[in-house]
Structures are given as structure tokens and as C-alpha cells.
Design a protein around this motif. Sequence first.
Motif, PDB file in Angstrom:
ATOM      1  N   ASN B 480       0.822  -1.202   0.000  1.00 28.09           N
ATOM      2  CA  ASN B 480       0.000   0.000   0.000  1.00 28.09           C
ATOM      3  C   ASN B 480       0.869   1.270   0.000  1.00 28.09           C
ATOM      4  O   ASN B 480       1.789   1.407   0.800  1.00 28.09           O
ATOM      5  CB  ASN B 480      -0.909  -0.017   1.246  1.00 28.09           C
ATOM      6  CG  ASN B 480      -1.902   1.143   1.247  1.00 28.09           C
ATOM      7  OD1 ASN B 480      -1.557   2.249   1.630  1.00 28.09           O
ATOM      8  ND2 ASN B 480      -3.122   0.876   0.799  1.00 28.09           N
ATOM      9  N   VAL B 481       0.530   2.183  -0.900  1.00 29.78           N
ATOM     10  CA  VAL B 481       1.281   3.440  -1.030  1.00 29.78           C
ATOM     11  C   VAL B 481       0.377   4.593  -0.581  1.00 29.78           C
ATOM     12  O   VAL B 481      -0.806   4.612  -0.922  1.00 29.78           O
ATOM     13  CB  VAL B 481       1.738   3.670  -2.490  1.00 29.78           C
ATOM     14  CG1 VAL B 481       2.517   4.971  -2.615  1.00 29.78           C
ATOM     15  CG2 VAL B 481       2.560   2.486  -2.989  1.00 29.78           C
ATOM     16  N   LEU B 482       0.946   5.519   0.141  1.00 28.41           N
ATOM     17  CA  LEU B 482       0.160   6.628   0.693  1.00 28.41           C
ATOM     18  C   LEU B 482       0.906   7.940   0.463  1.00 28.41           C
ATOM     19  O   LEU B 482       2.130   8.007   0.609  1.00 28.41           O
ATOM     20  CB  LEU B 482      -0.030   6.374   2.192  1.00 28.41           C
ATOM     21  CG  LEU B 482      -0.757   7.376   3.075  1.00 28.41           C
ATOM     22  CD1 LEU B 482      -1.542   6.612   4.141  1.00 28.41           C
ATOM     23  CD2 LEU B 482       0.216   8.321   3.754  1.00 28.41           C
ATOM     24  N   LEU B 483       0.147   8.964   0.096  1.00 27.93           N
ATOM     25  CA  LEU B 483       0.755  10.294  -0.053  1.00 27.93           C
ATOM     26  C   LEU B 483       0.357  11.152   1.146  1.00 27.93           C
ATOM     27  O   LEU B 483      -0.828  11.363   1.387  1.00 27.93           O
ATOM     28  CB  LEU B 483       0.301  10.985  -1.344  1.00 27.93           C
ATOM     29  CG  LEU B 483       0.542  10.271  -2.682  1.00 27.93           C
ATOM     30  CD1 LEU B 483       0.288  11.234  -3.852  1.00 27.93           C
ATOM     31  CD2 LEU B 483       1.963   9.727  -2.791  1.00 27.93           C
ATOM     32  N   LEU B 484       1.365  11.592   1.886  1.00 31.03           N
ATOM     33  CA  LEU B 484       1.130  12.328   3.129  1.00 31.03           C
ATOM     34  C   LEU B 484       1.689  13.742   2.983  1.00 31.03           C
ATOM     35  O   LEU B 484       2.879  13.979   3.247  1.00 31.03           O
ATOM     36  CB  LEU B 484       1.833  11.592   4.274  1.00 31.03           C
ATOM     37  CG  LEU B 484       1.574  12.105   5.699  1.00 31.03           C
ATOM     38  CD1 LEU B 484       0.091  11.992   6.067  1.00 31.03           C
ATOM     39  CD2 LEU B 484       2.409  11.307   6.707  1.00 31.03           C
ATOM     40  N   PRO B 485       0.859  14.687   2.552  1.00 28.81           N
ATOM     41  CA  PRO B 485       1.409  16.019   2.279  1.00 28.81           C
ATOM     42  C   PRO B 485       1.775  16.788   3.540  1.00 28.81           C
ATOM     43  O   PRO B 485       1.101  16.685   4.560  1.00 28.81           O
ATOM     44  CB  PRO B 485       0.280  16.728   1.522  1.00 28.81           C
ATOM     45  CG  PRO B 485      -0.966  15.987   1.858  1.00 28.81           C
ATOM     46  CD  PRO B 485      -0.567  14.582   2.205  1.00 28.81           C
ATOM     47  N   MET B 486       2.829  17.563   3.460  1.00 24.35           N
ATOM     48  CA  MET B 486       3.250  18.446   4.543  1.00 24.35           C
ATOM     49  C   MET B 486       2.801  19.887   4.282  1.00 24.35           C
ATOM     50  O   MET B 486       2.300  20.555   5.158  1.00 24.35           O
ATOM     51  CB  MET B 486       4.775  18.414   4.683  1.00 24.35           C
ATOM     52  CG  MET B 486       5.332  19.381   5.735  1.00 24.35           C
ATOM     53  SD  MET B 486       7.140  19.419   5.757  1.00 24.35           S
ATOM     54  CE  MET B 486       7.535  18.399   7.161  1.00 24.35           C
ATOM     55  N   GLY B 487       2.977  20.376   3.048  1.00 21.18           N
ATOM     56  CA  GLY B 487       2.759  21.782   2.726  1.00 21.18           C
ATOM     57  C   GLY B 487       1.311  22.120   2.412  1.00 21.18           C
ATOM     58  O   GLY B 487       0.452  21.243   2.269  1.00 21.18           O
TER      59      GLY B 487
END
Lengths: 524, 524
Positions: B480-487
Amino acid sequence: MTLINTLFRYSHFRLTANRVSSIAINNLKAQHKSYSIDLKKDQVKMASEKLLPQIFKFVDQNVDSYKKLLKEAVAIPSVSCDVTYRDDCIRMVHWMQDKLKEVGATSELRDVGFQTIDGKEVKLPPVLVGVLGNDSKKNTICIYGHLDVQPALKSDGWETEPFELQERNGKLYGRGSTDDKGPVLGWLHAINAYKGVGEELPVNLKFVFECMEESGSEGLDALLIEQLKPEGFFNTVDYVCISDNYWLGTTKPCITYGLRGISYYFLEVECAKMDLHSGVYGGTVHEAMSDLIYLMDQLVDKDGKILISGIYDSVAPLTENEKKLYTTIDFDPEAYRKSIGADKLAQNGVKEQLLMHRWRYPSLSLHGIEGAAFQPGAKTVIPGKVIGKFSIRLVPNQEPEEIEQLVFDYINKKWKERGSPNKMRITAQSGRAWTENPDHPHYQAAARATKLIYQTDPDMSREGGSIPVTITLQEASGKNVLLLPMGAGDDMAHSQNEKINVRNYIEGIKLFAAYLYEVGKLPK
Amino acid sequence: MTLINTLFRYSHFRLTANRVSSIAINNLKAQHKSYSIDLKKDQVKMASEKLLPQIFKFVDQNVDSYKKLLKEAVAIPSVSCDVTYRDDCIRMVHWMQDKLKEVGATSELRDVGFQTIDGKEVKLPPVLVGVLGNDSKKNTICIYGHLDVQPALKSDGWETEPFELQERNGKLYGRGSTDDKGPVLGWLHAINAYKGVGEELPVNLKFVFECMEESGSEGLDALLIEQLKPEGFFNTVDYVCISDNYWLGTTKPCITYGLRGISYYFLEVECAKMDLHSGVYGGTVHEAMSDLIYLMDQLVDKDGKILISGIYDSVAPLTENEKKLYTTIDFDPEAYRKSIGADKLAQNGVKEQLLMHRWRYPSLSLHGIEGAAFQPGAKTVIPGKVIGKFSIRLVPNQEPEEIEQLVFDYINKKWKERGSPNKMRITAQSGRAWTENPDHPHYQAAARATKLIYQTDPDMSREGGSIPVTITLQEASGKNVLLLPMGAGDDMAHSQNEKINVRNYIEGIKLFAAYLYEVGKLPK
């Protein structure tokens, strides 16, 4: 001849102020030592009868030195569009001034101010303005030429170094060989040949040699109209001659009496204040590109017919007389087609139709889009603002103002039909077509000179392109302007492996000498 | 996140051979000195209960050092698209390797060969591959980030020097601050915070940090698929996390579970073997530009509806469930419209429709034309060969092969209707869309972490753009791939005055720490 950049002139209001010196050109002291100054009047007359054959012989004996001088000129990379070569441009002008001095002309370097590049002011190369002879009994010809060249790198596909003149198979390859250093030196050699046989020049000469022609001739209009004309430079000029174009084909000489004008359009559409990521924004904005592409697709059909309402209405009607002219012109559509690698020509490839569509009918070309992706590769941007570029070549009886209005009205109508919420704006720069009467004595004189050299009547031709200085010189002098090409139609000016045939160069020198002789015989 | 260059992957047959060393990554000796190695098991367990508040406090106490390190990273102008900065790119990778070493990770610089620029081979920056922890009882997260940046010059319109991080009004301005140096350092700081409070990391970590993301990630696919995967790098990986995107807006956090794919087209029309003078040739050739503009005008209407037959047929149907999702998303169309300076948005500016057209419907953008005039000014050439660029953002259930075939068939049909004698050719490069199930435990863990930091449930969002490495990492790891934005959504990555809010940077470090903690609790 300009391929890339074109300076537009149809209103002097558009001329910008320049910063040239105010030293009047007619204050130049005619201190040159004319080589025939000691000859008695009757000696001159006697010599004239056998003059041209003697000159031709002299030219044939000096072929090597003519090649050598062209090699020297080509070696100066006077590329005007790239400021890193600006010093070479200035060097080129100085080099030419020395050569003018050697043939006895007085000259002056005229400052034409600055050009703005990326917000910075860069000094323009000076314009070389010269005078040779001031005998009020002689006709005076004003000669224009340019000393700058298009860019060239061997890596562009040149077989040899572009700035090293090299001879192969009777051709002299090198940047500027035909456009326009060869023809400019041709005038020098012709003057020198008179000197070489101990004869006086049959005319007075005035020179305008610039080094920005390939980059829009910046500063030249203002110099000619606002400085040289008021100073009286053109007062004594009887004829204007420009050698900066080419034969129609490769074998038959021609003299050119017409050029099309140009009306250039900047069609701007804006959808956002910056470029947008096509992934993030695609689907949520009315994209400027699709609006622009729509508008550009409304302009011309696949056969080149212009779709703008009324655009053909004012075109000068084709007379039976003019129609006949095209049939005798030496032009081979098949060779033309092959030379550009096209599968099929427009106008069904019919010779007369092709010539008429090059010379006497308007054409519309789509040039490109500023602000959009242009690089190789897969740029994925939605351009925020794009400027479509297209132009219409204008022909006699089409007035720039009238054509601009037709285009503006048509685009505004199409834009309304589109119903896009984006911003649209269209602006234009235009210059009218130029023609002279080929039956003028000046043209007849040039035709006699040409026949003497090439043993055939030259074609009286027009060209589809625009050389704006032609109109400016016509306006500034009020005199007949003539284009006398030296090079052949396959010289590939602006392209890789530019060349001039040795034959065209050498016979061209003789042609110029004969032209001076023939104009010298015209009644004052 | 890539704006300009996109690497396309939907067939491994397109991967080129690379020249990486054959040293297996699993031969790396795990010699790092774990800071909590001496803690007793029960001590760790007890500490965990109060762990996150301690870590958050530690983070708040170290804000200055986090800013300092980001300043150091931003000061290295690691512009990947310009080879004159290639040494800086390499320096950046080495700098990061030192930082990984400082937190106890082992790492290796992997050679990914050369890229070809203007016919010359230029060495690519190495990819930094690291390992921290190899406790078989812990979950292992693979973290991807990039160290390169887009070009930036103060003269582009930056208020301050782009490579000098400057704080103004709670924002840290500098190239790479948000894309992607800030987030990459965020991981370092999160690891360090565990160390700072004397606690063991709750997960094992693996790192892939590249320095060519903004230039198509050249060499990375081959490294991941042909080298790291066979070497077993992904064998122990349980989850993949990428922090290289942004919140939808400026206030509410999100986690990203979907990206559109892309199908990029090169539409070539040729009318002549060279560019032609529009004066000399205009009216005698069938111009390639008018053919290309015609074809490009057939693709999409002014409202963004794609005109290619059948293009919407395979789009995943909108379920009632999915439809509801959009209503709760925090998205302000008016702020969005203003931020790009558009007069009117597409989809009548309706929030749900805008989101769906960004995320779940295909969009077609016209990017530009290669080979045509693109410069400012009035170039008067008839381009001999032009390549139109357009792309379609692909969405779930659209297979690249199917879409390419629809486009090819449509263009061929339109070309036949046009009846032009010119040559036409169309080619494509495509990568499919990516989505994960946002109900996956990995996403729930990240959501818990986010809520802990921001006291609100994050939006489960998708993005309209494409991050091809996402699919490659999904394929390489099978996890499983996840995109976890900071900005935040207004960080202006790729644009002038790129920034990251101090809040997003600092809370982002806490978010990453909490995310590691939450993933650590997931059953092994």
C-alpha cells in the motif's frame, strides 16, 4: 534579405527617436583622390567606347583577389541578432569603412543609438554612410547593402566552417557569401575595376551600409528619414539600387520591381495570471490555448485560401497584360517543389498561379505561439497567456490600415461566436507592398547591363518577401528604386551551406560595372 | 511533485538499461548505532504511552535548528534540469547521505548511469538508498522523497534570493522549501525527535531519495525495478509513504489516495524539409502549421469537453457513495479562481464538479508546438515541420493502450477529412492513473496521526496530477502506497516565491513522528 526579423514601416509616427550625431552628411569633405582626376576630358570620352570590355578583362584578371577579400569579410562573424557578436558587427563596419576609403570614398559612421534586449540597453552598430564623387553633371546612385549575417554554426549542419569561405565545385560557401557581403563587395570591385583600367566613374555614388538588417534594421529608418533626409543626403540622389535578393531560379538573371508588404498580427489570449499544472488544473479552467487554436484555425484553409471576409476585395485586378508577363518567366515548379522537399505544391503546382500567389496575391501564414511549450520533450503545462503569431503578405492596392481593420473585425466576430470567458487582444504591425514600373529608364538601363553580361533579357520579377528599407529609401529619396540581384535562387541565404556561385560573384561585379556605365548614360 | 517533466511508465519494456553497480542493497551492513538500543523492553512500552506528547514538546523546542537545516539544504541549488547545476545536485545527495548517517541509517549511493543532452552523455546524480532498523517484529516503511528543485532566479520575480531561505510572516521562502526539501528533512527531524526523547523508532525505515524528480526521474525506474527489487530491497517493506504533494487548500490537512495518469501526444505535421520564408514561399505550399492547428482544434471544446469519440466510455462510473465524498471536502472555488487570476472557472465553478474534473474525469490540455516560432517578436517563417503537444489526464478504468488507440483513430479520421498532401504522424507516451483504497489500515493510521496534530479528520483527497514513481513503488513493493502532504495548497511549488508555512513545517514534523508511531502499532 531579411528572413526572420522584419521592421515595419507604414507610418513615420512609429519611428522612435534616435541618438545619431547631428553632423550633416553634406559637410563631409570630398577629399578623396579620384584615380582619373588627371585625365583630360576627351581622353575620358575616347576611353568610354572600349571601356566595358576593358573592365571585364580587368575583372577576369583579378578573380583571386575578389575571392580573397570575400574570405576576409566572411571571416568576421557579424551576427546581428546575437549581442555576443556585437563587437564583430562593429568591427565589420569599420573594415568596410577602410575599404570605402581605399576606393576613394569619404564616409562617416552614424550612431543610431541603442536597442533594448531583456530590459538592457545595448549599443547598435553604427551605419556606414559614404560619398564618392560630386560631379553635378553626373547621375548619382544611392547604393544600399548590409554587412551583418544570420547566425551559423558548423553543428547546424554545415559541411565546412560557416565563417571560413571555402570553394567547392565553382561555389563559394560561407555565411554572408550571398547575403549580403558578396554583393556589397561587388560594388567595391566594380569601382576598383574602373580605377584599374584608369577610367573615371561614370556616376557619383552614395552608400548606406548597415549591420542590423537581419535583426529588423533597428535605428535605420530614423537615420534615413529624420537625419539624412533633412541633412540633404538624398538631394542629389537620382536613383537607388539595392543588391540584396536573388534570381528566381539558377540560370536566368532578373531585375526585381516589386515586393509584397506584410501585416503581422499578435493574437493574445489569457486564461490565468500564470502557467498552470495540467494535472492539477486541467478540467477546471477554460484553457487559453484551445481558444487561441480555435481562432487560428479560422484564418486560412488547407489550400491557403484566406478566410477573412473581404480580404481579397481590394487586390489590384489582374490585367491581360500582366497575365501575359507570367508566361514568359523562367520558373520550374518541379525544381522548386523538390528544392523544399514538399510532396505537393499549392495552386495545383501550375507555374503562372504559383508566381501570382508569390507576387501579386496575399498569403496568410501561421508562424507560431509565444508563451506555449516549444521545447522538445513532454512539458505538461497549461499556458496562462499565449500569443499566436500570423501574418498576411500584402499586395498592391491593399492598404495596411484597411487589412488590419478587416482582420480585427473578423477575429472579434469569431471570438464572440466562441463565447469564451477569457481575455482576447489583437494587435498588428504592417508595411505596405512596393512596386516600381519596370519600364522606367532606370530599369531599362539595368536590363541593358544585364543583357550585356548574360546575353539574355532579364526576367522582370517581383518577390513575395518584404525588404522594408526599399520603401523607406523610396520615401526618403523620392526616386526610382531598383533591386539588382547578384546571387542565384539556390544560394540558401539564411540556411545551412549558404553559397554564392563563383560565376554569379564575378559576372555580378561586371554587371555592377555595366550598370554604373548604363546609368551614367541616362540623361541628367 | 513534478510539474514540467513527467516520466512515463506503463510498460517495463520502456525501461532502458542502466549502469548501476551490482552491489546488493541487502548486503549493506546494519552497523548503525540505534540510540535506544540499551533501553529495556518494558521501558520502551511504558515510554510509548506518553511518547508522542514528549516528542511534540521536543519538536517545539527545536524549531530554530529545523529552520537552520532547511536553510542549509535550500542553499544548495540542486536544479536538476540544468546540467550546469549537476555538481550541486551531486553535492546535495552527499549532504543528505551525511544527514542520514547522523540519524544512524546506513546508506549507499546508487549509480544510475547517464542522460543524453544534445547528443552528449551526462552523468546522472546518484540515488541515495538507505536503511534504518531491521527489527523483524516491526513494520517497515519505505519513504521516498526528492532532493532536486526547479530552476529559480531572483530576476524571475522572486522577492528575495530563491536559494536563501528567508522567513516572513510565518512563511519560509526559498526554492525547494516545500518541494521537496522541507518534507524530506521532516522525516529526518521526526527520527531525530525519537532519538531526542530517548525512544526507539517504532518502525524500520527504508529510504529512496533521488535528485532528478523534476527532470523525469531519469534512471530511477530501472534502479527500483531491475536492481533494488531483485536484490530484495522491497522484501521487508510493508508500507510506502511519499510526502511530495500539498493540501487541497490552506487550512485543512488531507491524505491523498489517488492521482490521475497521463497520455501525452506528439502530433507531427511536415510540409517541407526546412523552414521557409513566408514572403518567398507563402501562397505556394500547403503549410504544416495550418494543418496542425486544424487537428489541434478538433480535440477539445471551449468548456473542456474532449471531442475524441469514445473517450469517456471506460471512465469508472460515479457511485452514490463516491459522489457524497466530494460534498464534505474543504474546497473554496472562489479562492481557487482568484489564486490563478481566472475570470471564470470551468464546470460553472461548482465545487463538486470542479473536484470531480480534477480527480476522476479525464481532461485534455494543449501544451504547445515544437518547431514553430515561439520567441517574442515578429518571426516570419513558415515552419517546415511542427510537433503539436497535448495530453489527456487519465482516470481509473482508462487503460493507456485503449486511450491511445482512440486518439490515433480519431486523429487519423480527421486527417483523412482534411485531405492535406502533407505528412502526419502521431505518437504517445502514457502512464495509468493510480488509486488506493482510503479505508486501508495504512490510511487509517495516517488519518489518526493527522487528527492528533490538526484536531480534524483529514480530507481523503485525490490529485489531478501524476507522480509516476507512485505506481513504480506500488509495483516494486506490492504494498500500500500513501501520499502524506506536509505543505499547503498555496505553497507555489515550481513558481516564484515558493514557501512553506512555519506551521506546516513544524506540525508536519510532528505529523511524521505520529505517523511512524501509528504505523508501528499496525499488526505485523
